[in-house]
Design a protein around this motif. Sequence first.
Motif, mmCIF file in Angstrom:
data_model
loop_
_atom_site.group_PDB
_atom_site.id
_atom_site.type_symbol
_atom_site.label_atom_id
_atom_site.label_comp_id
_atom_site.label_asym_id
_atom_site.label_seq_id
_atom_site.Cartn_x
_atom_site.Cartn_y
_atom_site.Cartn_z
ATOM 1 N N ASN A 1 -0.647 -3.798 11.012
ATOM 2 C CA ASN A 1 0.393 -4.747 10.594
ATOM 3 C C ASN A 1 0.598 -4.786 9.077
ATOM 4 O O ASN A 1 1.521 -5.437 8.589
ATOM 5 C CB ASN A 1 0.053 -6.151 11.103
ATOM 6 C CG ASN A 1 -1.284 -6.667 10.575
ATOM 7 O OD1 ASN A 1 -1.859 -6.124 9.628
ATOM 8 N ND2 ASN A 1 -1.792 -7.720 11.188
ATOM 9 N N HIS A 2 -0.269 -4.093 8.328
ATOM 10 C CA HIS A 2 -0.201 -4.030 6.860
ATOM 11 C C HIS A 2 -0.276 -5.423 6.224
ATOM 12 O O HIS A 2 0.141 -5.614 5.085
ATOM 13 C CB HIS A 2 1.084 -3.323 6.400
ATOM 14 C CG HIS A 2 1.115 -1.872 6.753
ATOM 15 N ND1 HIS A 2 0.434 -0.908 6.059
ATOM 16 C CD2 HIS A 2 1.726 -1.222 7.776
ATOM 17 C CE1 HIS A 2 0.635 0.272 6.606
ATOM 18 N NE2 HIS A 2 1.412 0.106 7.660
ATOM 19 N N GLN A 3 -0.802 -6.380 6.953
ATOM 20 C CA GLN A 3 -0.939 -7.739 6.433
ATOM 21 C C GLN A 3 -2.392 -8.199 6.405
ATOM 22 O O GLN A 3 -2.695 -9.262 5.883
ATOM 23 C CB GLN A 3 -0.117 -8.717 7.284
ATOM 24 C CG GLN A 3 1.377 -8.439 7.240
ATOM 25 C CD GLN A 3 2.165 -9.391 8.123
ATOM 26 O OE1 GLN A 3 1.598 -10.199 8.852
ATOM 27 N NE2 GLN A 3 3.484 -9.297 8.057
ATOM 28 N N THR A 4 -3.283 -7.374 6.962
ATOM 29 C CA THR A 4 -4.686 -7.764 7.076
ATOM 30 C C THR A 4 -5.596 -6.573 6.810
ATOM 31 O O THR A 4 -5.271 -5.446 7.176
ATOM 32 C CB THR A 4 -4.987 -8.317 8.481
ATOM 33 O OG1 THR A 4 -3.986 -9.251 8.847
ATOM 34 C CG2 THR A 4 -6.347 -8.995 8.522
ATOM 35 N N LEU A 5 -6.734 -6.840 6.178
ATOM 36 C CA LEU A 5 -7.783 -5.853 5.997
ATOM 37 C C LEU A 5 -8.936 -6.191 6.944
ATOM 38 O O LEU A 5 -9.284 -7.358 7.119
ATOM 39 C CB LEU A 5 -8.303 -5.853 4.559
ATOM 40 C CG LEU A 5 -7.327 -5.418 3.458
ATOM 41 C CD1 LEU A 5 -7.907 -5.767 2.092
ATOM 42 C CD2 LEU A 5 -7.030 -3.932 3.536
#
Length: 319
Positions: free
Chosen positions: A92-96
Amino acid sequence: RTTVIIEYDLRRENQLQTYEARLIPAAEEQIVVIIRNITERSRAEALRIGQNEVLEMIASGCSFSDVMNRLAQVVESQSPEMKCAVMLMEPNHQTLSCCAAPTMSTGMLQAIMHIPVGENSGPCGQAAFRNEMVIVADTKTDLLWKEWQDLAARLNIRSCWSVPIRARQGGILGTFAMFKQVPYVPEEKEIQMVEVAARIAGIAIESRRMAENLVQSQKMEAFGQLAGGIANDFNNLLTVIIGNLSIFRMAGFSEEEREVALDEITGAADRASQLLRQLLTFSRRQPISMKPLHINEVVAEITTMLLRLVGENIQLETE
């Protein structure tokens, strides 16, 4: 009368140091001892060997988890007081999410398992968001840790820095983070070490993705071969059914001949149903029913499907 070289470790000022002692024979019953601090040389050699080992692991196809954990261990060995974590960017490119942290406590692992990416998301989230290194010299005073000071105190984190893991074609793959229990500003050589580790991590991540894409393309090719073969099998079965159904529409056939045709239709329909069940089981869309089987019969029945998968350039034999 030969020179003897001894290497040993000694803790000084709460840091582990490596020394080399050279015992050189001199006059009768005399020895000259030369002691040198070789900590930097020893660590540099260990780092070079460790980095090459990780690259060899990537090239030889070792598991992604083993590669990342070994890379983290190599970096941590340069400073036993540091804790290392490799964070991966989620789809999602919003979480690591944390994929390697070999020496961290359970509480610390839980705290960094999922970190949001953003301007006010701590060093890791901010490094991924800005695409640049972020350094926090003291978690008690730095604004980046303002919302997590209680957590930092509970986990005994006083300083950290995070370096982006970049893809070769651009984009962020994750971050490489270091944590210490004392206020600290990393030296230039430490920053360079972590940046190299981040590049190696990027190679490992992209290598894994390439391998996954290759497997997926091979799966699609295999399913294409299977679909072509199954289509041909269904066409043959439909030919049997349609051909025998036409007998019922034509005059001049005896009742016995009609019974034979009906048996052919029933048999073809049963084989089509069995073929469909195999396909559904193969694609895991149908529960597998547990029951006793005759292994020879199972092997014989599956051979046709296997031939569809392997293609014409591979010969398949069964015993």
